[in-house]
Write a protein that holds these residues in place. Structure first.
Motif, short mmCIF file in Angstrom:
data_model
loop_
_atom_site.label_atom_id
_atom_site.label_comp_id
_atom_site.label_asym_id
_atom_site.label_seq_id
_atom_site.Cartn_x
_atom_site.Cartn_y
_atom_site.Cartn_z
N THR A 83 73.16 139.06 69.12
CA THR A 83 72.12 138.30 69.79
C THR A 83 72.90 137.94 71.06
O THR A 83 72.21 137.80 72.21
CB THR A 83 71.75 137.21 68.79
OG1 THR A 83 71.32 137.60 67.65
CG2 THR A 83 70.74 136.39 69.76
N ALA A 84 74.15 137.50 71.14
CA ALA A 84 74.94 136.98 72.49
C ALA A 84 74.66 138.22 73.56
O ALA A 84 74.38 137.94 74.52
CB ALA A 84 76.47 136.64 72.08
N LYS A 85 74.93 139.37 73.11
CA LYS A 85 74.82 140.76 74.05
C LYS A 85 73.49 140.74 74.38
O LYS A 85 73.50 141.13 75.57
CB LYS A 85 75.33 142.03 73.34
CG LYS A 85 76.89 141.88 72.90
CD LYS A 85 77.36 143.31 72.44
CE LYS A 85 78.83 143.08 71.75
NZ LYS A 85 79.27 144.30 71.33
N SER A 86 72.49 140.53 73.73
CA SER A 86 71.13 140.61 74.14
C SER A 86 70.82 139.79 74.97
O SER A 86 70.39 139.77 76.13
CB SER A 86 70.27 140.59 73.24
OG SER A 86 70.45 141.71 72.03
N ALA A 87 71.53 138.34 75.09
CA ALA A 87 71.25 137.22 75.83
C ALA A 87 71.75 137.47 76.89
O ALA A 87 71.44 137.06 78.32
CB ALA A 87 71.57 135.94 75.24
N LEU A 88 72.87 137.98 77.13
CA LEU A 88 73.65 138.47 78.57
C LEU A 88 72.72 139.34 79.13
O LEU A 88 72.88 139.42 80.50
CB LEU A 88 75.09 139.00 78.15
CG LEU A 88 76.00 137.83 77.35
CD1 LEU A 88 77.40 138.33 77.05
CD2 LEU A 88 76.20 136.72 78.61
N LEU A 89 72.38 140.46 78.56
CA LEU A 89 71.54 141.56 79.24
C LEU A 89 70.12 140.59 79.85
O LEU A 89 69.92 141.13 81.04
CB LEU A 89 70.92 142.46 78.23
CG LEU A 89 70.35 143.66 79.05
CD1 LEU A 89 70.92 144.52 79.88
CD2 LEU A 89 69.73 144.64 77.80
N VAL A 90 69.75 139.83 78.90
CA VAL A 90 68.37 139.16 79.54
C VAL A 90 68.98 138.17 80.91
O VAL A 90 68.12 138.23 81.88
CB VAL A 90 67.77 138.35 78.63
CG1 VAL A 90 66.93 137.20 79.10
CG2 VAL A 90 67.20 139.08 77.66
N THR A 91 69.94 137.84 80.67
CA THR A 91 70.43 137.12 81.78
C THR A 91 70.78 137.66 83.05
O THR A 91 70.32 137.24 84.15
CB THR A 91 72.11 136.45 81.27
OG1 THR A 91 71.83 135.35 80.28
CG2 THR A 91 72.68 135.77 82.67
N GLY A 92 71.24 138.88 82.85
CA GLY A 92 71.19 139.78 84.24
C GLY A 92 70.01 140.10 84.90
O GLY A 92 69.74 140.04 86.07
N VAL A 93 69.07 140.42 84.03
CA VAL A 93 67.84 140.68 84.39
C VAL A 93 67.13 139.65 85.11
O VAL A 93 66.53 139.38 86.20
CB VAL A 93 66.75 141.06 83.14
CG1 VAL A 93 65.25 141.21 83.88
CG2 VAL A 93 67.01 142.39 82.72
N LEU A 94 67.30 138.15 84.77
CA LEU A 94 66.96 136.90 84.95
C LEU A 94 67.24 136.66 86.49
O LEU A 94 66.76 136.38 87.42
CB LEU A 94 67.20 135.77 84.28
CG LEU A 94 66.40 135.78 82.63
CD1 LEU A 94 66.86 134.63 82.13
CD2 LEU A 94 64.94 135.37 83.36
#
Length: 283
Positions: A83-94
């Motif tokens: 989940t943390a990896k997915s959150a970091l990917l979302v962070t990059g998009v944001l």
């Protein structure tokens, strides 16, 4: 005072060379820069357009995605690894969306700032200054500076070679009022002070912490730090007196700059206001 013009049409007309240049520049941009009402309306329209860009949907999207992009990595450390990896990917998009939105916002704001009508008016101000005509004040927003800020800004008034000022006929009286001593005093102390509240709070906090330490650790000498509390009160009182004095001097300075602006609007010549007094007009 936001839309007060830096120079009046009457002042421009005191120098035939500046008047001719202002009319030529105005003809190119379709604005009569010697008409105070037209310039005031231009200011209101353009400043409103600039403010609108700062409050539009790009500003909201940029601000929200940037905030989310900064906060999400902090909370992601408490999540499971996947989940943390997915959150970091979302962070990059944001963050990509935030940078793109804020960049587009900056481009739109700068496009409004460099609107042809405003660019032409800045040319007129540059010509007037080169010919020795005083500018009452230049609003910070007109040069793309923060309110009360210094520096050239994003769109500074152009600089032209100085020209010998026209001689003023002896029959034309100087109507610029003399600067009162109170105004000079305000200029000297306008940026002074401001530290009394913070210092007083620190002294009070140190005194209370010292007293608490003395009581909990049985260190009688630490009670001496209680002397910082009356010192904090003295500092606050000094700050209050300085603030009252500055406020009274500010009132005198505001009266003076209004008188100078009115005199210059009537065609009187005199030196430009100091940065401190120009800031009063901006505010």
């Amino acid at each position: 005072m936001t839309n007060r013009t830096p120079i009046s049409g009457a002042m421009i007309a005191t120098d035939a060379r500046v008047l001719a240049a202002a009319r030529a520049i105005g003809a190119r941009h379709g604005v009569d820069y010697t008409n105070d009402a037209a310039v005031t309306a231009l200011f209101a329209e353009r400043q409103g357009a600039m403010r609108a860009t700062q409050r539009g949907w790009l500003a909201w999207i940029g601000g929200l995605t940037l905030t989310a992009g900064v906060v999400l990595p902090v909370t992601a450390t408490e999540l499971p690894e996947r989940t943390a990896k997915s959150a970091l990917l979302v962070t990059g998009v944001l963050l990509v969306v935030a940078v793109a939105s804020l960049t587009a916002l900056c481009v739109r704001w700068k496009r409004e700032l460099t609107h042809p009508a405003l660019t032409g008016y800045r040319e007129v101000l540059g010509v007037a200054r080169a010919h020795g005509l005083p500018l009452t004040h230049v609003p910070a927003w007109l040069e793309g500076r923060a309110s009360g800020g210094s520096g050239k800004g994003w769109a500074p008034i152009p600089t032209y070679p100085s020209v010998e000022p026209m001689r003023v006929a002896p029959s034309q009286p100087m109507e610029i009022p003399p600067k009162p001593a109170a105004v000079t005093q305000y200029e000297e102390m306008a940026d002074a002070g401001g530290w009394h509240d913070e210092t007083g709070c620190l002294l009070l906090l140190a005194g209370l912490i010292g007293a608490g330490w003395a009581w909990s650790q049985d260190v009688p000498l630490a009670y001496g730090l209680l002397a910082l509390i009356p010192l904090a009160i003295v500092v606050w009182m000094a700050g209050s007196r300085q603030g009252d004095e500055k406020q009274a001097l500010r009132a005198e300075a505001e009266t003076y700059v209004r008188a100078v602006a009115a005199a210059q609007a009537a065609g009187a010549r005199g030196p430009e206001l100091s940065p401190v007094l120009k800031k009063l007009l901006d505010e």
